[in-house]
Design an enzyme around this catalytic site. Structure first.
Site, short mmCIF file in Angstrom:
data_model
loop_
_atom_site.label_atom_id
_atom_site.label_comp_id
_atom_site.label_asym_id
_atom_site.label_seq_id
_atom_site.Cartn_x
_atom_site.Cartn_y
_atom_site.Cartn_z
N ASP A 15 0.84 -1.10 0.13
CA ASP A 15 0.08 0.05 0.16
C ASP A 15 0.89 1.44 0.10
O ASP A 15 0.31 2.39 0.35
CB ASP A 15 -0.98 0.04 1.21
N LYS A 18 1.92 2.06 -5.01
CA LYS A 18 2.31 1.39 -6.32
C LYS A 18 1.48 1.67 -7.33
O LYS A 18 1.96 2.16 -8.52
CB LYS A 18 2.62 0.04 -6.29
N GLY A 42 -4.62 -4.08 -3.61
CA GLY A 42 -5.75 -3.22 -3.97
C GLY A 42 -4.94 -1.92 -4.37
O GLY A 42 -4.15 -1.29 -3.60
N HIS A 43 -4.77 -1.51 -5.82
CA HIS A 43 -3.83 -0.45 -6.31
C HIS A 43 -4.81 0.83 -6.81
O HIS A 43 -5.52 0.51 -7.78
CB HIS A 43 -2.91 -1.03 -7.53
N GLN A 226 1.77 -6.20 -3.26
CA GLN A 226 2.36 -6.09 -1.84
C GLN A 226 3.61 -5.52 -1.89
O GLN A 226 3.71 -4.39 -2.38
CB GLN A 226 2.33 -7.67 -1.57
#
Ligand code: GDP
Ligand code: IMO
Ligand code: MG
Length: 428
Positions: A15, A18, A42-43, A226
């Site tokens: 988080d 990225k 979750g990007h 990650q």
């Protein structure tokens, strides 16, 4: 950046931002590739005030004319894949060409059930706090050579044999160990054939596409999921995810040779967060932690869980520089520190009387680590409109310089807000 291969990785516990960095750099390349992890990621990308959260799809999907690849190293939940594509299409934002590697593994419904059941069974202190997306059990089957690959969804005979082989064991596990209902073969087979039909237009040879792009001089961005400290080998094991989240994963997860990588860029927040269980030496449980969480909107993009927050950990960042061979740092969320009188950075640990400037490969309990902090002066000016390093207040510039000097890697990009344009490029 034409013709170059650049790997973007998380330099902390995930988080770091990225997605927004990949989005910021994607216009310079032709291909964006996800190479590990799955829908645990979750990007977030914010364009013209609209927020998009990518879980499985690469963060380059919003760019017309780009090619996006989901590499063999990713584990793919078909329902999630189809939902994400469907949602983008509905918004007319599915601009890029998408290829899903036939060698990527399928997250099956039993993986998600087992992930949740195993987590429930773990005793206090042993829980990992997984995202319950079936990631660990799916990678376990891959390594155990019984995994179902995306390409198998197109071949009914192979698919049937593999589902039978898997259900034999999985149903024993579900009924005898977890006291749950078995999964009927017919239902699962029908579902899997349906996925194959719907996913067929996207399925292809990811390795060939990425290598051919590089051969003809196209720029390729490899989007890590990650973070380094969640890496299965180099993270805070066992409180990690089940894939290679560090830079080496880009080769394994796509099928490019290590010699093709030109640069690795580490994304680091100006402070630290972690979601889920496990060691986090600089965690601030009091007021400062709360202040960072609220100012930074630190709630998980996948599970909505509040993220644990703390000061920047230089010891961990130097470790990320080491295991990824970082050539540059993208420093995100500098704006979140605005308004703090003092900004602290942990510059070394002391364990059993020994100084550690770089994270040791085995971490003791937190109470056995003495943390050494350095304090820097904060700033109060709004920096969200700054677009050049010279626009930043001197204290913010000093903070950036402090990070560069302490980990001996240049900060090449600074995030001053979540929007696409809220970046300062200072060396790219
Ligand atoms: P990822 O998983 O590494 O892509 O990061 P996430 O999307 O899970 O979390 C990063 C969060 O921070 C998202 O809500 C982003 O919109 C936000 N964000 C990213 N960069 C910045 C920044 O420079 N400033 C601020 N204020 N927010 C940012
Ligand atoms: P992005 O790509 C932050 C964490 C989980 C848990 C551990 C294992 O958005 O940075 P898993 O479901 O992978 O078996 O969970 O890893 N985790 C993440 N934390 N960001 C992520 O992804 C994460 N993906 C997994 O919270 O502690
Ligand atoms: Mg995330």
């Amino acid at each position: 950046m034409k013709g170059k291969a650049e790997v973007i990785i998380g330099a902390q516990w995930g988080d770091e931002g990225k997605g927004r960095i990949v989005d910021a750099l994607a216009d310079r390349v032709d291909v964006v590739v996800r190479y590990q992890g799955g829908a645990n990621a979750g990007h977030t990308v914010v364009v013209e005030g609209e927020k998009h959260v990518f879980h499985l799809l690469p963060s380059g999907m919003l760019y017309p004319g780009k090619t996006c690849v989901i590499g063999n190293g990713v584990v793919v939940d078909p329902d999630q894949f189809l939902a994400e594509i469907g949602e983008l299409r509905e918004k007319r934002k599915d601009k890029a060409r998408l290829i899903l590697s036939e060698a990527s593994h399928v997250v099956m419904p039993y993986h998600k059930i087992i992930d949740e059941a195993e987590e429930k069974r773990r005793s206090k202190g042993r829980k990992i706090g997984t995202t319950k997306r079936g990631i660990g059990p799916c990678y376990a089957d891959k390594v155990n050579r019984i995994g179902i690959r995306v390409g198998d969804l197109l071949d009914p005979d192979t698919l049937r044999a593999k589902i039978i082989e898997n259900l034999e064991i999985k149903n024993l596990l579900l009924t005898r160990i977890f006291n749950m209902a078995p999964i009927p073969f017919d239902d699962l087979m029908e579902k899997a054939l349906g996925w194959g039909q719907q996913m067929r237009p996207y399925i292809g040879d990811g390795t060939a596409i990425v290598n051919e792009a590089l051969d003809k001089g196209s720029g390729v961005l490899f989007e890590g999921a990650q973070g380094t400290l969640l890496d299965i080998d180099h993270g805070t094991y066992p409180f990690v995810t089940s894939s290679s989240a560090s830079a080496g994963g880009a080769c394994i997860g796509t099928g490019i040779g290590p010699t093709r990588i030109d640069r690795v860029l580490g994304v680091a927040k100006a402070y630290c967060t972690r979601v889920g269980e496990g060691p986090f030496p600089t965690e601030e449980l009091g007021e400062i932690g709360e202040r960072l969480r609220e100012a930074g909107g630190e709630y998980g993009a996948t599970t909505g869980r509040p993220r644990r927050c703390g000061w920047l950990d230089m010891v961990a960042l130097r470790y990320a520089v080491r295991v990824n061979g970082l050539g540059g740092i993208a420093l995100t969320k500098l704006d979140v520190l605005t308004g703090l009188e003092e900004v602290k950075v942990c510059t070394r640990y002391e364990i059993d009387g020994k100084r550690h400037e770089i994270l040791p490969s085995r971490l003791p309990e937190r109470e056995d680590i003495r943390l050494h902090y350095e304090s820097l002066k904060g700033w109060s000016e709004d920096i969200s409109e700054c677009r050049r390093i010279e626009d930043l207040p001197p204290e913010a510039r000093d903070y950036v310089r402090f990070i560069e000097e302490n980990c001996k890697v240049p900060v090449v990009l600074i995030g001053v807000g979540s929007g696409r344009e809220q970046t300062i490029l200072c060396g790219l």
